[in-house]
Scaffold this active site. Structure first.
Site, short mmCIF file in Angstrom:
data_model
loop_
_atom_site.label_atom_id
_atom_site.label_comp_id
_atom_site.label_asym_id
_atom_site.label_seq_id
_atom_site.Cartn_x
_atom_site.Cartn_y
_atom_site.Cartn_z
N LYS A 167 0.87 -1.19 0.00
CA LYS A 167 0.00 0.00 0.00
C LYS A 167 0.89 1.22 0.00
O LYS A 167 2.04 1.17 0.46
CB LYS A 167 -0.86 0.01 1.27
N ASP A 188 -6.98 4.25 -4.51
CA ASP A 188 -7.64 4.07 -3.20
C ASP A 188 -8.31 5.42 -2.92
O ASP A 188 -8.54 6.19 -3.86
CB ASP A 188 -6.60 3.68 -2.12
#
Ligand code: GLU
Length: 447
Positions: free
Chosen positions: A124, A164
């Site tokens: 991430k 995201d």
């Protein structure tokens, strides 16, 4: 494994990283029993190795705003675990981004990606850059500056970021353009969520929301119930809520609430196609105000400031925005209003007290890492198409996505079925995701 000891150790090593510690605790508590039946896991110290990222890149991002001022942000990429494949996971641009948030998201990503059964490791990244109120040119310049640092550490067989919160199709376009220019190669699999026509996959924009509703449909069916006529409250109005609203409406359910940081829009008659389309304009405007929906559709959407979607009576509640957005008090309000199912679509959308209250009331609760896995799964399908230099049709992608979500649902039931017959979806998702990663780590030796 002794969860208390491991957590005490981690808390001492990483004080104040609350989201990361919360995410680790949830997974370890779910897998403890199964783990302790496998002495080979303990011997290889699988858990101790799994809770620390392989590495974290942290860098400065400097860019110039429209007023000509020099702005400095922090950029990160957490490469968490590559047992199952190259690192894979989104980029989050939000003013609250810090290392703890990205470590929690990277950790969750490992098990989510494992559930998809595709060869995807977990990672991430993101930045504390705040897209709210920024112009299109400012977003482009920021994305270019961010990629100027990140490009060395990504690639189709190394690490493949996607979107995201705060990173959608537009941002991926600017990021990919910069990557291609700096790396001097058209490595399409280095980023996913690209637009169709230059490496993107059909259905990727819809995938997280569609996948979530496919999962919810199975939860509902499990209780001999149907989606038709169900009222749904969604939080947020971004890409994920948009996909979920589209599919839920298609299945005959009624989306009666969407929300934003400014408040909630109640839509008593259910969201319409025009309203769903307008969600895309709201996101693109960078205003981050759900009130815009009520202003555009007066009489259809009623705005209340400073209220959450959970204040609206519904059958199904789906947090689609941010971690810990649904508190224990919110859960109690939902339960008092007769909620029948709760499915996290955002990552770790519910606080531990909320999950506890929902489960204690006997209401089925499903965790984000299972429910929202359709997004990253379709990213995996995008990489497969990129590697083959080929595109599948929308029907083909949707069919594969649907099968993946059905398989995830079945795994959650397989690992989550309790002695009394009820299904603990949290346990099911965590154990199913964990076993694949642990077995791969074991097979690959001490590295
Ligand atoms: N950010 C999404 C997630 O939380 C998608 C990640 C991806 O497609 O790589 O899973």
């Amino acid at each position: 494994m002794n969860v208390q000891n491991i957590m005490a150790n981690l808390e001492a090593k990483h004080p104040g990283e609350s989201e990361y510690l919360q995410a680790v605790r949830e997974v370890l508590e779910s897998v403890e029993e199964v783990y302790n039946q496998h002495p080979e896991f303990e011997k290889a110290k699988i858990v101790e190795r799994l809770v620390e990222p392989d590495r974290i890149f942290k860098f400065r991002v400097v860019w110039v705003n429209d007023a000509g001022e020099v702005c400095t942000n922090l950029g990160y990429r957490v490469q968490f675990n590559a047992a199952l494949g190259a690192y894979k996971g989104g980029l989050r641009f939000h003013k609250a981004v810090n290392e703890s948030m990205l470590k929690f998201l990277g950790f969750e990503q490992i098990f989510k990606n494992s559930l998809t059964n595709l060869p995807l490791g977990g990672g991430k990244g993101g930045s504390d850059f705040d897209p709210v109120g920024k112009s299109d040119n400012e977003i482009m310049r920021f994305c270019q500056a961010f990629m100027y640092e990140l490009w060395r550490n990504i690639g189709p067989d190394q690490d493949s970021p996607a979107g995201d919160v705060g990173v959608g199709g537009r941002e991926i376009g600017y990021l990919y353009g910069a990557y291609k220019k700096i790396a001097r190669e058209h490595s399409t699999g280095a980023l996913t969520g690209k637009s169709y026509g230059w490496g993107g996959s059909l259905i990727r924009p819809e995938a997280t929301g569609f996948g979530a509703i496919y999962y919810v449909e199975r939860m509902v069916k499990q209780c001999n119930d149907t989606m038709a006529g169900k009222t749904i409250a969604l939080s947020g109005f971004g890409n994920v809520a948009w996909g979920a609203a589209t599919k839920a409406t298609e299945l005959g359910a009624k989306v009666v609430a969407i929300s934003g940081p400014d408040g909630v829009c109640e839509i008593a008659d259910g969201i319409t196609k025009e309203m769903i389309d307008y969600m895309l304009d709201m996101r693109a405007s960078n205003r981050n105000k759900v009130q815009d929906m009520a202003d555009k559709f007066p009489g259809k959407a009623k705005f209340t400031a400073n209220k959450k979607a959970w204040s609206v009576k519904c059958d199904i509640a789906c947090p689609c925005a941010f971690q810990n957005e649904l508190s224990e008090d919110d859960a109690k309000e939902l339960l008092a209003n007769g909620v029948k199912y709760v499915a996290e679509v955002s990552n770790m959308g519910c606080q531990p007290g909320a999950i506890h209250a929902i489960q204690a009331a006997g209401v089925p609760f499903a965790p984000g890492k299972a429910v929202n896995a359709g997004g990253v799964a379709t990213s995996g399908l995008e990489i497969a198409q990129n590697a083959a230099h080929f595109n599948w049709t929308a029907e083909e992608v949707d069919q594969k996505l649907h099968k993946i979500m059905n398989d995830i649902y079945d795994m959650c039931v397989q690992y989550g079925k309790q002695a009394d017959g009820h299904i603990d979806y949290v346990k099911g998702a965590n154990i199913a995701g964990f076993m694949r990663v642990a077995n791969a780590m074991l097979a690959q030796g001490i590295i």
